[in-house]
Design a protein around this motif. Structure first.
Motif, PDB file in Angstrom:
ATOM      1  N   LEU A  63     -38.522  81.347  78.742  1.00 17.22           N
ATOM      2  CA  LEU A  63     -39.137  80.629  77.621  1.00 17.22           C
ATOM      3  C   LEU A  63     -38.083  80.131  76.634  1.00 17.22           C
ATOM      4  O   LEU A  63     -38.416  79.650  75.554  1.00 17.22           O
ATOM      5  N   SER A  64     -36.817  80.206  77.003  1.00 18.64           N
ATOM      6  CA  SER A  64     -35.736  79.860  76.081  1.00 18.64           C
ATOM      7  C   SER A  64     -35.769  78.403  75.625  1.00 18.64           C
ATOM      8  O   SER A  64     -35.177  78.066  74.602  1.00 18.64           O
ATOM      9  N   ASP A  65     -36.474  77.548  76.353  1.00 17.60           N
ATOM     10  CA  ASP A  65     -36.570  76.145  75.950  1.00 17.60           C
ATOM     11  C   ASP A  65     -37.661  75.914  74.906  1.00 17.60           C
ATOM     12  O   ASP A  65     -37.817  74.807  74.408  1.00 17.60           O
ATOM     13  N   LEU A  66     -38.391  76.959  74.560  1.00 13.50           N
ATOM     14  CA  LEU A  66     -39.467  76.862  73.564  1.00 13.50           C
ATOM     15  C   LEU A  66     -39.028  77.482  72.243  1.00 13.50           C
ATOM     16  O   LEU A  66     -38.220  78.412  72.230  1.00 13.50           O
ATOM     17  N   PRO A  67     -39.582  77.007  71.126  1.00 14.86           N
ATOM     18  CA  PRO A  67     -39.260  77.634  69.836  1.00 14.86           C
ATOM     19  C   PRO A  67     -39.683  79.108  69.831  1.00 14.86           C
ATOM     20  O   PRO A  67     -40.645  79.495  70.506  1.00 14.86           O
ATOM     21  N   ALA A  68     -38.976  79.931  69.082  1.00 19.04           N
ATOM     22  CA  ALA A  68     -39.284  81.363  69.017  1.00 19.04           C
ATOM     23  C   ALA A  68     -40.698  81.634  68.524  1.00 19.04           C
ATOM     24  O   ALA A  68     -41.290  82.645  68.870  1.00 19.04           O
ATOM     25  N   ASP A  69     -41.265  80.709  67.714  1.00 20.06           N
ATOM     26  CA  ASP A  69     -42.606  80.936  67.181  1.00 20.06           C
ATOM     27  C   ASP A  69     -43.702  80.337  68.061  1.00 20.06           C
ATOM     28  O   ASP A  69     -44.862  80.272  67.653  1.00 20.06           O
ATOM     29  N   ALA A  70     -43.368  79.918  69.283  1.00 22.99           N
ATOM     30  CA  ALA A  70     -44.389  79.405  70.200  1.00 22.99           C
ATOM     31  C   ALA A  70     -45.368  80.534  70.519  1.00 22.99           C
ATOM     32  O   ALA A  70     -44.981  81.694  70.685  1.00 22.99           O
ATOM     33  N   SER A  71     -46.627  80.204  70.613  1.00 21.94           N
ATOM     34  CA  SER A  71     -47.660  81.176  70.940  1.00 21.94           C
ATOM     35  C   SER A  71     -47.622  81.456  72.443  1.00 21.94           C
ATOM     36  O   SER A  71     -47.818  80.563  73.255  1.00 21.94           O
ATOM     37  N   VAL A  72     -47.364  82.725  72.794  1.00 26.42           N
ATOM     38  CA  VAL A  72     -47.239  83.109  74.198  1.00 26.42           C
ATOM     39  C   VAL A  72     -48.264  84.188  74.510  1.00 26.42           C
ATOM     40  O   VAL A  72     -48.317  85.219  73.834  1.00 26.42           O
ATOM     41  N   THR A  73     -49.062  83.952  75.546  1.00 29.84           N
ATOM     42  CA  THR A  73     -49.971  84.969  76.071  1.00 29.84           C
ATOM     43  C   THR A  73     -49.394  85.433  77.393  1.00 29.84           C
ATOM     44  O   THR A  73     -49.161  84.624  78.297  1.00 29.84           O
ATOM     45  N   LEU A  74     -49.119  86.713  77.501  1.00 31.45           N
ATOM     46  CA  LEU A  74     -48.554  87.295  78.713  1.00 31.45           C
ATOM     47  C   LEU A  74     -49.649  88.070  79.433  1.00 31.45           C
ATOM     48  O   LEU A  74     -50.189  89.028  78.891  1.00 31.45           O
ATOM     49  N   ARG A  75     -49.979  87.642  80.628  1.00 34.75           N
ATOM     50  CA  ARG A  75     -50.983  88.320  81.452  1.00 34.75           C
ATOM     51  C   ARG A  75     -50.226  89.099  82.521  1.00 34.75           C
ATOM     52  O   ARG A  75     -49.507  88.518  83.313  1.00 34.75           O
ATOM     53  N   PHE A  76     -50.354  90.414  82.517  1.00 34.81           N
ATOM     54  CA  PHE A  76     -49.584  91.262  83.431  1.00 34.81           C
ATOM     55  C   PHE A  76     -50.507  92.051  84.347  1.00 34.81           C
ATOM     56  O   PHE A  76     -51.573  92.478  83.955  1.00 34.81           O
ATOM     57  N   LEU A  77     -50.060  92.221  85.592  1.00 35.43           N
ATOM     58  CA  LEU A  77     -50.850  92.930  86.595  1.00 35.43           C
ATOM     59  C   LEU A  77     -50.544  94.421  86.664  1.00 35.43           C
ATOM     60  O   LEU A  77     -51.367  95.191  87.116  1.00 35.43           O
ATOM     61  N   ASP A  78     -49.360  94.828  86.252  1.00 35.95           N
ATOM     62  CA  ASP A  78     -48.988  96.235  86.316  1.00 35.95           C
ATOM     63  C   ASP A  78     -49.698  97.004  85.204  1.00 35.95           C
ATOM     64  O   ASP A  78     -49.367  96.841  84.025  1.00 35.95           O
ATOM     65  N   PRO A  79     -50.671  97.860  85.558  1.00 38.84           N
ATOM     66  CA  PRO A  79     -51.411  98.580  84.515  1.00 38.84           C
ATOM     67  C   PRO A  79     -50.536  99.554  83.734  1.00 38.84           C
ATOM     68  O   PRO A  79     -50.901  99.982  82.647  1.00 38.84           O
ATOM     69  N   ASP A  80     -49.368  99.890  84.248  1.00 34.50           N
ATOM     70  CA  ASP A  80     -48.472 100.832  83.580  1.00 34.50           C
ATOM     71  C   ASP A  80     -47.405 100.144  82.730  1.00 34.50           C
ATOM     72  O   ASP A  80     -46.534 100.809  82.177  1.00 34.50           O
ATOM     73  N   LEU A  81     -47.440  98.811  82.620  1.00 35.41           N
ATOM     74  CA  LEU A  81     -46.380  98.098  81.910  1.00 35.41           C
ATOM     75  C   LEU A  81     -46.206  98.599  80.478  1.00 35.41           C
ATOM     76  O   LEU A  81     -45.089  98.860  80.040  1.00 35.41           O
ATOM     77  N   ALA A  82     -47.288  98.755  79.743  1.00 36.13           N
ATOM     78  CA  ALA A  82     -47.177  99.228  78.358  1.00 36.13           C
ATOM     79  C   ALA A  82     -46.514 100.602  78.320  1.00 36.13           C
ATOM     80  O   ALA A  82     -45.696 100.882  77.442  1.00 36.13           O
ATOM     81  N   GLY A  83     -46.811 101.447  79.288  1.00 30.08           N
ATOM     82  CA  GLY A  83     -46.197 102.769  79.350  1.00 30.08           C
ATOM     83  C   GLY A  83     -44.714 102.735  79.686  1.00 30.08           C
ATOM     84  O   GLY A  83     -43.975 103.652  79.365  1.00 30.08           O
ATOM     85  N   HIS A  84     -44.272 101.654  80.335  1.00 31.19           N
ATOM     86  CA  HIS A  84     -42.847 101.514  80.615  1.00 31.19           C
ATOM     87  C   HIS A  84     -42.087 101.170  79.338  1.00 31.19           C
ATOM     88  O   HIS A  84     -40.893 101.405  79.241  1.00 31.19           O
ATOM     89  N   LEU A  85     -42.774 100.581  78.364  1.00 31.43           N
ATOM     90  CA  LEU A  85     -42.135 100.199  77.101  1.00 31.43           C
ATOM     91  C   LEU A  85     -42.241 101.284  76.041  1.00 31.43           C
ATOM     92  O   LEU A  85     -41.304 101.528  75.293  1.00 31.43           O
ATOM     93  N   VAL A  86     -43.404 101.916  75.951  1.00 30.10           N
ATOM     94  CA  VAL A  86     -43.658 102.944  74.937  1.00 30.10           C
ATOM     95  C   VAL A  86     -44.379 104.099  75.617  1.00 30.10           C
ATOM     96  O   VAL A  86     -45.318 103.883  76.375  1.00 30.10           O
ATOM     97  N   ASP A  87     -43.955 105.333  75.362  1.00 26.01           N
ATOM     98  CA  ASP A  87     -44.592 106.466  76.012  1.00 26.01           C
ATOM     99  C   ASP A  87     -45.905 106.831  75.317  1.00 26.01           C
ATOM    100  O   ASP A  87     -46.299 106.216  74.316  1.00 26.01           O
ATOM    101  N   ALA A  88     -46.591 107.826  75.839  1.00 22.55           N
ATOM    102  CA  ALA A  88     -47.907 108.219  75.341  1.00 22.55           C
ATOM    103  C   ALA A  88     -47.891 108.679  73.887  1.00 22.55           C
ATOM    104  O   ALA A  88     -48.916 108.656  73.215  1.00 22.55           O
ATOM    105  N   HIS A  89     -46.738 109.078  73.381  1.00 21.44           N
ATOM    106  CA  HIS A  89     -46.625 109.543  71.998  1.00 21.44           C
ATOM    107  C   HIS A  89     -46.156 108.447  71.044  1.00 21.44           C
ATOM    108  O   HIS A  89     -45.880 108.716  69.874  1.00 21.44           O
ATOM    109  N   GLY A  90     -46.026 107.232  71.550  1.00 20.09           N
ATOM    110  CA  GLY A  90     -45.604 106.117  70.714  1.00 20.09           C
ATOM    111  C   GLY A  90     -44.097 105.969  70.584  1.00 20.09           C
ATOM    112  O   GLY A  90     -43.617 105.134  69.840  1.00 20.09           O
ATOM    113  N   HIS A  91     -43.341 106.785  71.316  1.00 21.50           N
ATOM    114  CA  HIS A  91     -41.881 106.683  71.296  1.00 21.50           C
ATOM    115  C   HIS A  91     -41.425 105.658  72.328  1.00 21.50           C
ATOM    116  O   HIS A  91     -42.099 105.435  73.323  1.00 21.50           O
TER     117      HIS A  91
END
Length: 159
Positions: A63-91
């Motif tokens: 997305l580097s060709d778009l302005p940083a404030d462009a509205s982006v909707t990310l649709r992801f198939l991996d149900p664990d993606l959020a858990g790969h970024l932040v653990d169950a305790h919010g860390h």
């Protein structure tokens, strides 16, 4: 302001083992080949978390060709993606530290990012999974690789 929807998918067989990822981006208001872009890739000796984070990082880097404030909707198939970024305790997650760090930086660079889980039954899911599978299969024979999805294939994207 540009509005973009990005779909990502990843897989790993076995986990750990060979992995693949894919992403497709569609820009609203544009038509034809200019409106859609995508890529797929894969790695040997990897795991599911790394492939999921790689799909996220590669998609957002494209997305580097778009302005940083462009509205982006990310649709992801991996149900664990959020858990790969932040653990169950919010860390912040610590598994796959380098992949996680790259993904965190890519997410932070997009203040207008909305992350939405995608259903496996959506037509776009089959397309993305097929390209992630291609990435996995190609990494078996060639090692780590990344390539653009050809425009004729992208024009068949059902998303």
């Amino acid at each position: 302001m540009a509005a973009v929807t990005v779909w990502i998918a990843s897989l790993c067989r076995p986990d750990p083992g060979y992995g693949g990822w894919s992403w497709v981006r569609r820009t609203e208001g544009e038509t034809g080949a200019a409106a859609i872009k995508g890529a797929a890739g894969g790695e040997r000796r990897t795991n599911g978390a790394r492939m999921s984070l790689t799909a996220l990082t590669e998609a957002l880097a494209a997305l580097s060709d778009l302005p940083a404030d462009a509205s982006v909707t990310l649709r992801f198939l991996d149900p664990d993606l959020a858990g790969h970024l932040v653990d169950a305790h919010g860390h912040y997650a610590t598994a796959e530290a380098d992949a996680w760090s790259a993904a965190r930086q890519a997410v932070a660079a997009r203040p207008m990012l909305e992350m939405v889980p995608a259903a496996p039954s959506e037509p776009a899911s089959g397309f993305l999974n097929a390209w992630a599978e291609f990435g996995l299969d190609t990494s078996r024979s060639r090692g780590s690789f990344k390539a653009a999805i050809p425009k004729p294939n992208l024009l068949k994207f059902p998303g």
